[in-house]
Motif scaffolding. Sequence first.
Motif, mmCIF file in Angstrom:
data_model
loop_
_atom_site.group_PDB
_atom_site.id
_atom_site.type_symbol
_atom_site.label_atom_id
_atom_site.label_comp_id
_atom_site.label_asym_id
_atom_site.label_seq_id
_atom_site.Cartn_x
_atom_site.Cartn_y
_atom_site.Cartn_z
ATOM 1 N N LEU A 112 -2.615 7.213 -12.229
ATOM 2 C CA LEU A 112 -2.886 5.783 -12.399
ATOM 3 C C LEU A 112 -1.566 5.074 -12.690
ATOM 4 N N ALA A 113 -1.331 3.953 -12.040
ATOM 5 C CA ALA A 113 -0.102 3.197 -12.284
ATOM 6 C C ALA A 113 -0.128 2.630 -13.695
ATOM 7 N N PRO A 114 0.997 2.716 -14.406
ATOM 8 C CA PRO A 114 1.048 2.129 -15.748
ATOM 9 C C PRO A 114 0.715 0.636 -15.678
ATOM 10 N N HIS A 115 0.121 0.120 -16.741
ATOM 11 C CA HIS A 115 -0.296 -1.281 -16.788
ATOM 12 C C HIS A 115 0.852 -2.212 -16.388
ATOM 13 N N GLN A 116 0.539 -3.203 -15.543
ATOM 14 C CA GLN A 116 1.525 -4.192 -15.104
ATOM 15 C C GLN A 116 2.590 -3.641 -14.165
ATOM 16 N N ALA A 117 2.789 -2.328 -14.101
ATOM 17 C CA ALA A 117 3.859 -1.811 -13.242
ATOM 18 C C ALA A 117 3.398 -1.827 -11.785
ATOM 19 N N PRO A 118 4.319 -2.070 -10.838
ATOM 20 C CA PRO A 118 3.938 -1.999 -9.423
ATOM 21 C C PRO A 118 3.393 -0.603 -9.108
ATOM 22 N N ALA A 119 2.461 -0.532 -8.168
ATOM 23 C CA ALA A 119 1.891 0.770 -7.792
ATOM 24 C C ALA A 119 2.292 1.109 -6.353
ATOM 25 N N ASP A 120 2.206 2.385 -6.025
ATOM 26 C CA ASP A 120 2.488 2.789 -4.640
ATOM 27 C C ASP A 120 1.289 2.476 -3.752
ATOM 28 N N VAL A 121 0.094 2.605 -4.336
ATOM 29 C CA VAL A 121 -1.139 2.349 -3.583
ATOM 30 C C VAL A 121 -2.031 1.410 -4.388
ATOM 31 N N TYR A 122 -2.582 0.397 -3.725
ATOM 32 C CA TYR A 122 -3.545 -0.515 -4.353
ATOM 33 C C TYR A 122 -4.869 -0.386 -3.611
ATOM 34 N N VAL A 123 -5.938 -0.211 -4.383
ATOM 35 C CA VAL A 123 -7.270 -0.168 -3.768
ATOM 36 C C VAL A 123 -8.063 -1.353 -4.304
ATOM 37 N N VAL A 124 -8.460 -2.242 -3.403
ATOM 38 C CA VAL A 124 -9.323 -3.358 -3.791
ATOM 39 C C VAL A 124 -10.724 -3.039 -3.277
ATOM 40 N N ASN A 125 -11.658 -2.830 -4.211
ATOM 41 C CA ASN A 125 -13.049 -2.559 -3.811
ATOM 42 C C ASN A 125 -13.760 -3.913 -3.806
ATOM 43 N N TYR B 285 -17.153 6.427 3.849
ATOM 44 C CA TYR B 285 -15.925 7.226 3.841
ATOM 45 C C TYR B 285 -15.114 7.087 2.553
ATOM 46 N N ARG B 286 -15.762 6.711 1.422
ATOM 47 C CA ARG B 286 -14.977 6.612 0.186
ATOM 48 C C ARG B 286 -14.480 7.980 -0.253
ATOM 49 N N GLY B 287 -15.284 9.019 0.105
ATOM 50 C CA GLY B 287 -14.877 10.371 -0.292
ATOM 51 C C GLY B 287 -13.643 10.840 0.476
ATOM 52 N N LYS B 288 -13.377 10.167 1.618
ATOM 53 C CA LYS B 288 -12.228 10.579 2.461
ATOM 54 C C LYS B 288 -11.068 9.599 2.327
ATOM 55 N N VAL B 289 -11.116 8.725 1.316
ATOM 56 C CA VAL B 289 -10.135 7.641 1.236
ATOM 57 C C VAL B 289 -8.693 8.152 1.241
ATOM 58 N N VAL B 290 -8.401 9.237 0.515
ATOM 59 C CA VAL B 290 -7.016 9.719 0.444
ATOM 60 C C VAL B 290 -6.560 10.273 1.796
ATOM 61 N N ALA B 291 -7.401 11.085 2.407
ATOM 62 C CA ALA B 291 -7.031 11.683 3.709
ATOM 63 C C ALA B 291 -6.824 10.596 4.759
ATOM 64 N N LEU B 292 -7.722 9.592 4.794
ATOM 65 C CA LEU B 292 -7.604 8.517 5.786
ATOM 66 C C LEU B 292 -6.342 7.693 5.534
ATOM 67 N N LEU B 293 -6.036 7.444 4.270
ATOM 68 C CA LEU B 293 -4.832 6.662 3.941
ATOM 69 C C LEU B 293 -3.581 7.420 4.382
ATOM 70 N N GLU B 294 -3.524 8.705 4.037
ATOM 71 C CA GLU B 294 -2.325 9.488 4.370
ATOM 72 C C GLU B 294 -2.190 9.657 5.882
ATOM 73 N N GLN B 295 -3.318 9.714 6.571
ATOM 74 C CA GLN B 295 -3.294 9.784 8.045
ATOM 75 C C GLN B 295 -2.699 8.496 8.609
ATOM 76 N N ALA B 296 -3.134 7.350 8.079
ATOM 77 C CA ALA B 296 -2.639 6.054 8.581
ATOM 78 C C ALA B 296 -1.148 5.893 8.287
ATOM 79 N N ILE B 297 -0.718 6.374 7.097
ATOM 80 C CA ILE B 297 0.698 6.275 6.738
ATOM 81 C C ILE B 297 1.526 7.153 7.692
ATOM 82 N N GLU B 298 1.037 8.351 7.918
ATOM 83 C CA GLU B 298 1.746 9.286 8.799
ATOM 84 C C GLU B 298 1.894 8.684 10.204
ATOM 85 N N GLN B 299 0.797 8.052 10.683
ATOM 86 C CA GLN B 299 0.832 7.477 12.039
ATOM 87 C C GLN B 299 1.447 6.075 12.035
#
Length: 435
Positions: free
Chosen positions: A33-46, A101-115
């Motif tokens: 989890l990103a420390p409070h107020q600190a920028p994060a590498d990944v943001y998820v808006v549900n 696909y919430r259960g696959k969120v990490v795999a899908l994200l890393e796939q999109a980043i890779e591509q």
Amino acid sequence: MPKTVRFYTLGCKVNQYDSEAMLEAFLVSGYSLAPHQAPADVYVVNTCTVTGTGDQKSMQAARRFKRQNPNGELVLAGCLAQRVGDKLRETGARLIIGTQYRGKVVALLEQAIEQQTQLVAVDSLSSVPFEPLTIHAHAGHTRAVMKIQEGCDCRCTYCIIPSVRGSVRSKPVAQVRAEAQALADAGFTELVLTGIHLTSYGKDLGNVTLADAIQAVHAVEGVMRIRLGSLEPAAITQPFVNALKDLPKLCPQFHLALQSGSDTVLARMKRRYNTTQFREAAERISAAWPLAAFTTDVIVGFPGETEVEFAQTMAFCAEIGFMRLHVFPFSPREGTPAAEMDGQISQSVKETRVHALIQVGESLAALYYQRLLGTVQPVLVEECLAEHEWRGYTPQYVQVICRGSTAEKIVPVRLTAIDKEGMSGDIVEPYQQKG
Ligand code: SF4
């Protein structure tokens, strides 16, 4: 350095649960989890789309995070993403997944980043199974929310939800029991059972009902309280009440979504009950739980709502004696029948009616607290406010400030006063810790 993630969740308890499940997917994949107020590498808006405000706040969050860290990866999930999908590409989101696909969120994200591409994984919801998400914690919460049901087969004329959540699907009872056990083992003494249309639980599982799921959780060692999410008034039958009334862990707080206290407005909303049936449902519950607390949602300013119809809503809310009213101005949702109806009410009239009904709600809350005054209620302690001063909730979900020293999670408190947010009182001997 492990990559960091930040979540921003809008809307209902079901969305909170989905976020918790996605967070756990990131944590087991080595993110932190990103420390409070600190920028994060990944943001998820549900995201949420139940009202126009839900849309706006979802988009504001997406833009804010992109400003906070332009190199950060943005994931948009939830109901707005499901409703408009591709149109959200302009936010610069790396991944758009909607309500699947919430259960696959990490795999899908890393796939999109890779591509090095934007991935929109938003598919139709017709004949999709229940997505088997599971949570083992609920960070920073005393009670854990459990989503046991998804989707809705009703068609209330103002509601966009069925189109973004699909038809009714339920988590099998054995999985519900296992998840409840895992949460109890993790120290959660109160579990909140929720869904998009909770009372439809089991409709897709053959001869299974919501009462079966509640009884399964009730049997779990370590669970001390069970709270129910929003219930369909039409489903509060005598057999349903009989199946639950002898379950001591069940909290007698019932959220029966009324929406309007006028039968003519209820008919235009295509709700599945009228005020007589709602009253009977409340009477069945009060007969089984004399100090039951009723909470509800009410939409004011529904198309064509006359002063007479609004007055009927005010009077009916007072008659039922709700402990808490959640009041919403009607928000036309594109694609719903109500958005096309004649007699759309002006914003100023809606605001006047919202204000008037909120005032009724405040006086009804005080009247309900009066009924608990002088009684001893078990309070689930949530927070230490100062030495010998605690904040917690009764089974009726009344906030209580209690005095005394204790090490117990749930303590009996004699309620001696009413205050703005709830009630206050003293922890009853012998639960007071000596010395
Ligand atoms: S019951 Fe009605 S208001 Fe609730 S999710 Fe279903 S359609 Fe929407």
